[in-house]
Write an enzyme that holds these catalytic residues in place. Sequence first.
Site, PDB file in Angstrom:
ATOM      1  N   LEU A 165      56.329  16.976  -0.101  1.00  0.00           N
ATOM      2  CA  LEU A 165      57.563  16.238   0.225  1.00  0.00           C
ATOM      3  C   LEU A 165      57.220  14.877   0.823  1.00  0.00           C
ATOM      4  CD1 LEU A 165      58.218  16.041   3.538  1.00  0.00           C
ATOM      5  CD2 LEU A 165      58.708  18.442   3.227  1.00  0.00           C
ATOM      6  N   GLU A 167      58.777  11.879   3.402  1.00  0.00           N
ATOM      7  CA  GLU A 167      59.790  11.728   4.442  1.00  0.00           C
ATOM      8  C   GLU A 167      60.888  10.788   3.953  1.00  0.00           C
ATOM      9  OE1 GLU A 167      58.155  11.016   8.361  1.00  0.00           O
ATOM     10  OE2 GLU A 167      56.550  12.441   7.937  1.00  0.00           O
ATOM     11  N   LEU A 223      44.857  16.676  -1.200  1.00  0.00           N
ATOM     12  CA  LEU A 223      44.155  15.458  -0.784  1.00  0.00           C
ATOM     13  C   LEU A 223      44.124  14.459  -1.934  1.00  0.00           C
ATOM     14  CD1 LEU A 223      41.086  16.883   1.212  1.00  0.00           C
ATOM     15  CD2 LEU A 223      43.267  16.052   2.106  1.00  0.00           C
ATOM     16  N   ALA A 225      46.233  14.152  -4.462  1.00  0.00           N
ATOM     17  CA  ALA A 225      47.555  13.563  -4.744  1.00  0.00           C
ATOM     18  C   ALA A 225      47.821  12.413  -3.779  1.00  0.00           C
ATOM     19  CB  ALA A 225      48.641  14.627  -4.620  1.00  0.00           C
ATOM     20  N   PHE A 228      45.574   9.413  -4.655  1.00  0.00           N
ATOM     21  CA  PHE A 228      46.014   8.686  -5.852  1.00  0.00           C
ATOM     22  C   PHE A 228      47.266   7.852  -5.562  1.00  0.00           C
ATOM     23  CE2 PHE A 228      43.977   9.984 -10.000  1.00  0.00           C
ATOM     24  CZ  PHE A 228      42.860  10.564  -9.427  1.00  0.00           C
ATOM     25  N   CYS A 278      50.166  10.556   6.916  1.00  0.00           N
ATOM     26  CA  CYS A 278      49.220  11.295   6.078  1.00  0.00           C
ATOM     27  C   CYS A 278      48.301  10.497   5.168  1.00  0.00           C
ATOM     28  CB  CYS A 278      49.984  12.324   5.264  1.00  0.00           C
ATOM     29  SG  CYS A 278      50.723  13.570   6.335  1.00  0.00           S
TER      30      CYS A 278
HETATM   31  P1  NAD Z   1      54.192  17.509  13.107  1.00  0.00           P
HETATM   32  O1  NAD Z   1      53.282  16.949  14.131  1.00  0.00           O
HETATM   33  O2  NAD Z   1      55.538  16.899  12.889  1.00  0.00           O
HETATM   34  O3  NAD Z   1      54.448  19.064  13.411  1.00  0.00           O
HETATM   35  C1  NAD Z   1      53.439  19.954  13.738  1.00  0.00           C
HETATM   36  C2  NAD Z   1      53.985  20.917  14.789  1.00  0.00           C
HETATM   37  O4  NAD Z   1      53.011  21.942  15.026  1.00  0.00           O
HETATM   38  C3  NAD Z   1      54.251  20.267  16.152  1.00  0.00           C
HETATM   39  O5  NAD Z   1      55.621  20.418  16.506  1.00  0.00           O
HETATM   40  C4  NAD Z   1      53.312  21.008  17.120  1.00  0.00           C
HETATM   41  O6  NAD Z   1      53.875  21.213  18.401  1.00  0.00           O
HETATM   42  C5  NAD Z   1      53.121  22.317  16.391  1.00  0.00           C
HETATM   43  N1  NAD Z   1      51.924  23.053  16.814  1.00  0.00           N
HETATM   44  C6  NAD Z   1      50.665  22.566  16.978  1.00  0.00           C
HETATM   45  N2  NAD Z   1      49.835  23.557  17.364  1.00  0.00           N
HETATM   46  C7  NAD Z   1      50.580  24.684  17.440  1.00  0.00           C
HETATM   47  C8  NAD Z   1      50.281  26.043  17.769  1.00  0.00           C
HETATM   48  N3  NAD Z   1      49.031  26.418  18.085  1.00  0.00           N
HETATM   49  N4  NAD Z   1      51.296  26.941  17.757  1.00  0.00           N
HETATM   50  C9  NAD Z   1      52.553  26.557  17.431  1.00  0.00           C
HETATM   51  N5  NAD Z   1      52.897  25.293  17.101  1.00  0.00           N
HETATM   52  C10 NAD Z   1      51.914  24.365  17.100  1.00  0.00           C
HETATM   53  O7  NAD Z   1      53.375  17.520  11.746  1.00  0.00           O
HETATM   54  P2  NAD Z   1      53.944  17.434  10.249  1.00  0.00           P
HETATM   55  O8  NAD Z   1      54.220  16.020   9.899  1.00  0.00           O
HETATM   56  O9  NAD Z   1      54.989  18.459  10.076  1.00  0.00           O
HETATM   57  O10 NAD Z   1      52.642  17.850   9.428  1.00  0.00           O
HETATM   58  C11 NAD Z   1      52.148  19.163   9.449  1.00  0.00           C
HETATM   59  C12 NAD Z   1      51.103  19.293   8.362  1.00  0.00           C
HETATM   60  O11 NAD Z   1      51.718  19.071   7.085  1.00  0.00           O
HETATM   61  C13 NAD Z   1      49.963  18.295   8.466  1.00  0.00           C
HETATM   62  O12 NAD Z   1      48.774  18.926   8.050  1.00  0.00           O
HETATM   63  C14 NAD Z   1      50.347  17.219   7.465  1.00  0.00           C
HETATM   64  O13 NAD Z   1      49.212  16.579   6.933  1.00  0.00           O
HETATM   65  C15 NAD Z   1      51.044  18.017   6.391  1.00  0.00           C
HETATM   66  N6  NAD Z   1      52.052  17.272   5.622  1.00  0.00           N
HETATM   67  C16 NAD Z   1      52.915  16.424   6.253  1.00  0.00           C
HETATM   68  C17 NAD Z   1      53.894  15.762   5.512  1.00  0.00           C
HETATM   69  C18 NAD Z   1      54.867  14.811   6.155  1.00  0.00           C
HETATM   70  O14 NAD Z   1      55.639  14.182   5.427  1.00  0.00           O
HETATM   71  N7  NAD Z   1      54.901  14.656   7.460  1.00  0.00           N
HETATM   72  C19 NAD Z   1      54.025  16.019   4.144  1.00  0.00           C
HETATM   73  C20 NAD Z   1      53.137  16.916   3.546  1.00  0.00           C
HETATM   74  C21 NAD Z   1      52.157  17.542   4.293  1.00  0.00           C
HETATM   75  C1  UGA Z   2      53.544  10.798   1.207  1.00  0.00           C
HETATM   76  C2  UGA Z   2      53.575  11.367  -0.220  1.00  0.00           C
HETATM   77  O1  UGA Z   2      54.454  10.577  -1.020  1.00  0.00           O
HETATM   78  C3  UGA Z   2      54.049  12.815  -0.223  1.00  0.00           C
HETATM   79  O2  UGA Z   2      53.978  13.353  -1.531  1.00  0.00           O
HETATM   80  C4  UGA Z   2      53.158  13.632   0.725  1.00  0.00           C
HETATM   81  O3  UGA Z   2      53.608  14.972   0.786  1.00  0.00           O
HETATM   82  C5  UGA Z   2      53.196  13.010   2.102  1.00  0.00           C
HETATM   83  O4  UGA Z   2      52.749  11.627   2.025  1.00  0.00           O
HETATM   84  C6  UGA Z   2      52.276  13.677   3.092  1.00  0.00           C
HETATM   85  O5  UGA Z   2      51.347  14.356   2.702  1.00  0.00           O
HETATM   86  O6  UGA Z   2      52.537  13.434   4.258  1.00  0.00           O
HETATM   87  P1  UGA Z   2      55.362   9.834   2.871  1.00  0.00           P
HETATM   88  O7  UGA Z   2      54.173   9.322   3.599  1.00  0.00           O
HETATM   89  O8  UGA Z   2      56.383  10.594   3.621  1.00  0.00           O
HETATM   90  O9  UGA Z   2      54.895  10.787   1.675  1.00  0.00           O
HETATM   91  O10 UGA Z   2      56.139   8.622   2.173  1.00  0.00           O
HETATM   92  P2  UGA Z   2      55.836   7.731   0.873  1.00  0.00           P
HETATM   93  O11 UGA Z   2      57.100   7.560   0.157  1.00  0.00           O
HETATM   94  O12 UGA Z   2      54.698   8.237   0.099  1.00  0.00           O
HETATM   95  O13 UGA Z   2      55.465   6.326   1.497  1.00  0.00           O
HETATM   96  C7  UGA Z   2      54.248   6.140   2.213  1.00  0.00           C
HETATM   97  C8  UGA Z   2      54.088   4.678   2.543  1.00  0.00           C
HETATM   98  O14 UGA Z   2      53.826   3.907   1.385  1.00  0.00           O
HETATM   99  C9  UGA Z   2      55.326   4.057   3.192  1.00  0.00           C
HETATM  100  O15 UGA Z   2      54.933   3.199   4.229  1.00  0.00           O
HETATM  101  C10 UGA Z   2      55.961   3.301   2.052  1.00  0.00           C
HETATM  102  O16 UGA Z   2      56.768   2.244   2.477  1.00  0.00           O
HETATM  103  C11 UGA Z   2      54.723   2.813   1.327  1.00  0.00           C
HETATM  104  N1  UGA Z   2      54.959   2.470  -0.099  1.00  0.00           N
HETATM  105  C12 UGA Z   2      55.387   3.414  -0.959  1.00  0.00           C
HETATM  106  C13 UGA Z   2      54.684   1.189  -0.540  1.00  0.00           C
HETATM  107  O17 UGA Z   2      54.264   0.305   0.238  1.00  0.00           O
HETATM  108  N2  UGA Z   2      54.877   0.893  -1.866  1.00  0.00           N
HETATM  109  C14 UGA Z   2      55.317   1.819  -2.765  1.00  0.00           C
HETATM  110  O18 UGA Z   2      55.459   1.473  -3.964  1.00  0.00           O
HETATM  111  C15 UGA Z   2      55.580   3.109  -2.295  1.00  0.00           C
END
Ligand code: NAD
Ligand code: UGA
Length: 461
Positions: A165, A167, A223, A225, A228, A278
Amino acid sequence: MTKKTFKKHVTCIGAGYVGGPTMAVIAAKCPDIKVAVVDVNASRIAAWESDDLPIYEPGLLDMVKKARGRNLFFSTDIDAAIRTADILFVSVNTPTKTFGEGAGKAPDLQYWEKTARNIVKASQSDKIIVEKSTLPVRTAHAMERILNANNKGIHFEVASNPEFLAEGSAVKDLLDPDRVLIGTQETPTGLAARKELVDLYAHWVDRNDIITSNVWSAELSKLAANAFLAQRISSINSMSALCEKTEADVAEVGYAIGKDSRIGSKFLSASVGFGGSCFKKDILNLVYLCEHYGLSEVAHYWEYVVKINDYQMTRFVRGMIHAMFNTIAKKRIAVLGFAFKANTGDTRESPAIYVTKKLLEEQAHVVISDPKALANAKIDLADCRGEIEYERDPYVAVRGAHAIAVCTEWEEYKKLDYKRIFKSMEKPAFIFDGRNVLDHRRLHEIGFSVFPVGKRPLTHY
Ligand code: NAD
Ligand code: UGA
């Protein structure tokens, strides 16, 4: 409610940007499944239980409100939620390590390992453990060793189900994903876990879009994806630098190359740089892995994606200083947008942080404006010295400013009354559009000197 009321119990450890929305969607789409989301952070859990959710995502509040108390529950009682779970998602944070071996590159796995030990301690029955967090390849192996070293006779099957996903569009991405990836071992228990997870997602995702693989491929695919995707942005940003030297227009170049179906049109918008929690973290994780396996050329190749991003942010600020007669000390500069992208309040690794810090180093008076991210901005800049103001209203933020720097592509910034803004600013009035979202020609007609990314500046001198 007793366990018997529901067909299955799903628990997610980690109520963050991934855990919260993912579980809200599972709860919405699987009313026969009880979903518990737990976290060590009590204030985060309290926020999930309120109408002021800890994260902003379009459509999320509605979805949470419909399922909360029905089959979606938030709690800090982690042990209880572990005990009752059939399937346990782990979505804790995996930030870049800031200390010791691998500092600055390797992921910090302490939260993940702590969770694994918690699971062993609290469990009384077999469970499927799902890696939702983004992890280095072969983490599942280490986890399986920790989990299955228990002396209770419990079997833990570790699967990798990385999250893709983005954000700002989390709910939409979860409801209608390009694909769901499930990696398991190809043993009888691994294949049984695979079936359970496929069946879970098949409540709302077409089975053709649910991909299965071995665990290591699933871990690495996540990693890869992100690497890239980030690479595309660094590629177009590198072109933007060349465009600025040659009067080529990066939007036209992006459009022209994106028309090639082999290249595709998405993720080719030049910008001040990519942010988010990320991309950088996951590429550095990949770089560290490659170095670990002695693949230094591969490591260098990917590391350059991050270097170009740093270069782009640096170039943006240098361009501002240069355009404003090489001095910005005491000049009021409005930073419009602090979130790392639109439609989120998240500011992790936001280019706006870098831009603001550099402007402050030059002794500018910086006014930050953002519709959703001001609270996080204040935390990010808490240690910064210098003149900083936070102002929700962009019209107030720009009043008396010498320049505007657009750092987030919020829709509302496209619709501002720029004639009114121009009148209220110091002259000459500058706009640095770090997202190429404004109508540059019109701004120039109004009187602004306009500096887009990767396009010829439109100046009045
Ligand atoms: P986040 O920091 O928003 O949330 C993580 C949560 O885990 C926190 O609320 C923290 O308090 C909790 N936590 C930590 N240790 C804990 C424990 N021992 N027991 C219970 N809770 C605990 O992080 P996030 O953005 O949701 O990312 C989580 C993972 O998903 C990361 O590995 C990230 O790389 C991956 N990811 C994030 C996104 C994104 O868009 N943010 C998208 C894809 C994948
Ligand atoms: C990104 C990936 O798109 C998700 O698939 C992945 O799950 C996620 O990281 C993750 O692992 O956390 P996210 O970081 O939430 O999602 O948002 P993106 O839409 O990818 O944008 C990332 C950054 O790139 C932003 O700062 C955005 O403004 C920038 N961006 C994006 C550009 O500068 N140019 C573009 O053409 C697209």
